[in-house]
Design a protein around this motif. Structure first.
Motif, PDB file in Angstrom:
ATOM      1  N   ARG A  26       0.806  -1.228   0.000  1.00 45.14           N
ATOM      2  CA  ARG A  26       0.000   0.000   0.000  1.00 45.14           C
ATOM      3  C   ARG A  26       0.835   1.272   0.000  1.00 45.14           C
ATOM      4  O   ARG A  26       0.304   2.349  -0.221  1.00 45.14           O
ATOM      5  CB  ARG A  26      -0.935   0.012   1.218  1.00 45.14           C
ATOM      6  CG  ARG A  26      -1.946  -1.123   1.301  1.00 45.14           C
ATOM      7  CD  ARG A  26      -3.062  -1.031   0.291  1.00 45.14           C
ATOM      8  NE  ARG A  26      -3.802   0.190   0.252  1.00 45.14           N
ATOM      9  CZ  ARG A  26      -4.905   0.460   0.931  1.00 45.14           C
ATOM     10  NH1 ARG A  26      -5.393  -0.422   1.758  1.00 45.14           N
ATOM     11  NH2 ARG A  26      -5.512   1.611   0.785  1.00 45.14           N
ATOM     12  N   TRP A  29       2.557   3.898  -3.550  1.00 47.65           N
ATOM     13  CA  TRP A  29       2.104   5.159  -4.131  1.00 47.65           C
ATOM     14  C   TRP A  29       3.231   6.192  -4.170  1.00 47.65           C
ATOM     15  O   TRP A  29       3.262   7.034  -5.068  1.00 47.65           O
ATOM     16  CB  TRP A  29       0.917   5.719  -3.345  1.00 47.65           C
ATOM     17  CG  TRP A  29       1.247   6.118  -1.939  1.00 47.65           C
ATOM     18  CD1 TRP A  29       1.149   5.322  -0.821  1.00 47.65           C
ATOM     19  CD2 TRP A  29       1.734   7.378  -1.492  1.00 47.65           C
ATOM     20  NE1 TRP A  29       1.558   6.024   0.278  1.00 47.65           N
ATOM     21  CE2 TRP A  29       1.915   7.291  -0.097  1.00 47.65           C
ATOM     22  CE3 TRP A  29       2.040   8.570  -2.128  1.00 47.65           C
ATOM     23  CZ2 TRP A  29       2.391   8.350   0.659  1.00 47.65           C
ATOM     24  CZ3 TRP A  29       2.512   9.621  -1.373  1.00 47.65           C
ATOM     25  CH2 TRP A  29       2.677   9.509   0.015  1.00 47.65           C
ATOM     26  N   TYR A  33       4.395   8.974  -6.974  1.00 53.12           N
ATOM     27  CA  TYR A  33       4.467  10.374  -6.557  1.00 53.12           C
ATOM     28  C   TYR A  33       5.788  10.981  -7.012  1.00 53.12           C
ATOM     29  O   TYR A  33       5.825  12.055  -7.614  1.00 53.12           O
ATOM     30  CB  TYR A  33       4.336  10.424  -5.029  1.00 53.12           C
ATOM     31  CG  TYR A  33       4.459  11.785  -4.401  1.00 53.12           C
ATOM     32  CD1 TYR A  33       3.329  12.483  -4.014  1.00 53.12           C
ATOM     33  CD2 TYR A  33       5.703  12.364  -4.147  1.00 53.12           C
ATOM     34  CE1 TYR A  33       3.428  13.728  -3.404  1.00 53.12           C
ATOM     35  CE2 TYR A  33       5.812  13.601  -3.555  1.00 53.12           C
ATOM     36  CZ  TYR A  33       4.668  14.279  -3.174  1.00 53.12           C
ATOM     37  OH  TYR A  33       4.776  15.509  -2.583  1.00 53.12           O
ATOM     38  N   VAL A  73      -2.918  16.560  -2.451  1.00 47.21           N
ATOM     39  CA  VAL A  73      -4.203  15.868  -2.271  1.00 47.21           C
ATOM     40  C   VAL A  73      -4.007  14.364  -2.416  1.00 47.21           C
ATOM     41  O   VAL A  73      -4.529  13.578  -1.617  1.00 47.21           O
ATOM     42  CB  VAL A  73      -5.257  16.399  -3.269  1.00 47.21           C
ATOM     43  CG1 VAL A  73      -6.499  15.525  -3.291  1.00 47.21           C
ATOM     44  CG2 VAL A  73      -5.616  17.839  -2.935  1.00 47.21           C
ATOM     45  N   TYR A  74      -3.256  13.961  -3.425  1.00 47.24           N
ATOM     46  CA  TYR A  74      -2.994  12.539  -3.646  1.00 47.24           C
ATOM     47  C   TYR A  74      -2.309  11.911  -2.428  1.00 47.24           C
ATOM     48  O   TYR A  74      -2.711  10.842  -1.955  1.00 47.24           O
ATOM     49  CB  TYR A  74      -2.132  12.375  -4.901  1.00 47.24           C
ATOM     50  CG  TYR A  74      -1.677  10.962  -5.174  1.00 47.24           C
ATOM     51  CD1 TYR A  74      -2.579   9.982  -5.564  1.00 47.24           C
ATOM     52  CD2 TYR A  74      -0.339  10.615  -5.055  1.00 47.24           C
ATOM     53  CE1 TYR A  74      -2.162   8.691  -5.825  1.00 47.24           C
ATOM     54  CE2 TYR A  74       0.087   9.328  -5.321  1.00 47.24           C
ATOM     55  CZ  TYR A  74      -0.827   8.371  -5.709  1.00 47.24           C
ATOM     56  OH  TYR A  74      -0.409   7.089  -5.949  1.00 47.24           O
ATOM     57  N   ALA A  76      -2.272  13.004   0.686  1.00 41.81           N
ATOM     58  CA  ALA A  76      -3.134  13.036   1.873  1.00 41.81           C
ATOM     59  C   ALA A  76      -4.173  11.925   1.852  1.00 41.81           C
ATOM     60  O   ALA A  76      -4.638  11.493   2.902  1.00 41.81           O
ATOM     61  CB  ALA A  76      -3.816  14.390   1.979  1.00 41.81           C
ATOM     62  N   ARG A  77      -4.531  11.457   0.690  1.00 37.09           N
ATOM     63  CA  ARG A  77      -5.556  10.415   0.575  1.00 37.09           C
ATOM     64  C   ARG A  77      -4.993   9.000   0.720  1.00 37.09           C
ATOM     65  O   ARG A  77      -5.749   8.036   0.738  1.00 37.09           O
ATOM     66  CB  ARG A  77      -6.275  10.548  -0.758  1.00 37.09           C
ATOM     67  CG  ARG A  77      -7.066  11.847  -0.877  1.00 37.09           C
ATOM     68  CD  ARG A  77      -7.709  12.005  -2.226  1.00 37.09           C
ATOM     69  NE  ARG A  77      -8.518  10.862  -2.618  1.00 37.09           N
ATOM     70  CZ  ARG A  77      -9.817  10.705  -2.352  1.00 37.09           C
ATOM     71  NH1 ARG A  77     -10.441  11.638  -1.686  1.00 37.09           N
ATOM     72  NH2 ARG A  77     -10.460   9.636  -2.765  1.00 37.09           N
ATOM     73  N   GLN A  78      -3.678   8.890   0.831  1.00 35.79           N
ATOM     74  CA  GLN A  78      -3.065   7.562   0.937  1.00 35.79           C
ATOM     75  C   GLN A  78      -3.126   7.082   2.390  1.00 35.79           C
ATOM     76  O   GLN A  78      -2.768   7.818   3.300  1.00 35.79           O
ATOM     77  CB  GLN A  78      -1.619   7.591   0.449  1.00 35.79           C
ATOM     78  CG  GLN A  78      -1.474   8.052  -0.978  1.00 35.79           C
ATOM     79  CD  GLN A  78      -2.371   7.295  -1.936  1.00 35.79           C
ATOM     80  OE1 GLN A  78      -2.435   6.072  -1.922  1.00 35.79           O
ATOM     81  NE2 GLN A  78      -3.082   8.039  -2.767  1.00 35.79           N
ATOM     82  N   PRO A  79      -3.568   5.852   2.599  1.00 34.16           N
ATOM     83  CA  PRO A  79      -3.757   5.378   3.972  1.00 34.16           C
ATOM     84  C   PRO A  79      -2.468   4.933   4.673  1.00 34.16           C
ATOM     85  O   PRO A  79      -2.450   4.813   5.890  1.00 34.16           O
ATOM     86  CB  PRO A  79      -4.700   4.183   3.801  1.00 34.16           C
ATOM     87  CG  PRO A  79      -4.388   3.667   2.432  1.00 34.16           C
ATOM     88  CD  PRO A  79      -4.036   4.880   1.612  1.00 34.16           C
TER      89      PRO A  79
END
Length: 139
Positions: A26, A29, A33, A73-74, A76-79
């Motif tokens: 996970r 990302w 980035y 934004v991308y 910040a949305r990653q868990p």
């Protein structure tokens, strides 16, 4: 009682291994980035140096703002982020800022419109993102 404790320990170790694999999967990302950041940073440098003033500065500034907002934004949305993410990200951004300024400042003063300066400069500015993405993908 020893048998019960060893089965609990084995289950805990299996769960830790499963969680570690999930975190690795996970947190990929950050590879994308960095690669996206590196590629767009190269475009921003090319636009800043090769497009006629004042449009080059305005367009590269707009692209930079859109890049920063979109990637923020991308991210910040990653868990999930792996341990040490903040340090790796700080090194990546610090290297990029130094290279960006080293290309942009002399280029704006001495080499505006000179592709022989801006094309290699764009490649240099993209390196922190591309190298960082490569190193992150290997982990």
């Amino acid at each position: 009682m020893g048998e019960y404790a060893s089965s609990d320990a084995a289950a805990a170790l299996a769960r830790a291994a499963q969680l570690g694999a999930t975190v690795r999967k996970r947190s990929r990302w950050f590879v994308w980035y960095q690669v996206v950041f590196g590629c767009v940073a190269a475009v921003i440098v090319l636009v800043a140096g090769l497009v006629q003033a004042p449009y080059g500065a305005q367009l590269s500034g707009g692209l930079g703002a859109a890049l920063a907002a979109g990637l923020a934004v991308y991210a910040a949305r990653q868990p999930v982020a792996r341990r040490g993410f903040a340090v790796r990200h700080s090194i990546f951004m610090g290297a990029w800022v130094l290279l960006y300024l080293a290309v942009l400042l002399p280029g704006a003063i001495l080499f505006h419109g000179n592709a022989a300066w801006w094309v290699p400069g764009a490649v240099v500015v993209s390196l922190p993102g591309l190298i960082g993405g490569y190193l992150e993908a290997r982990k």
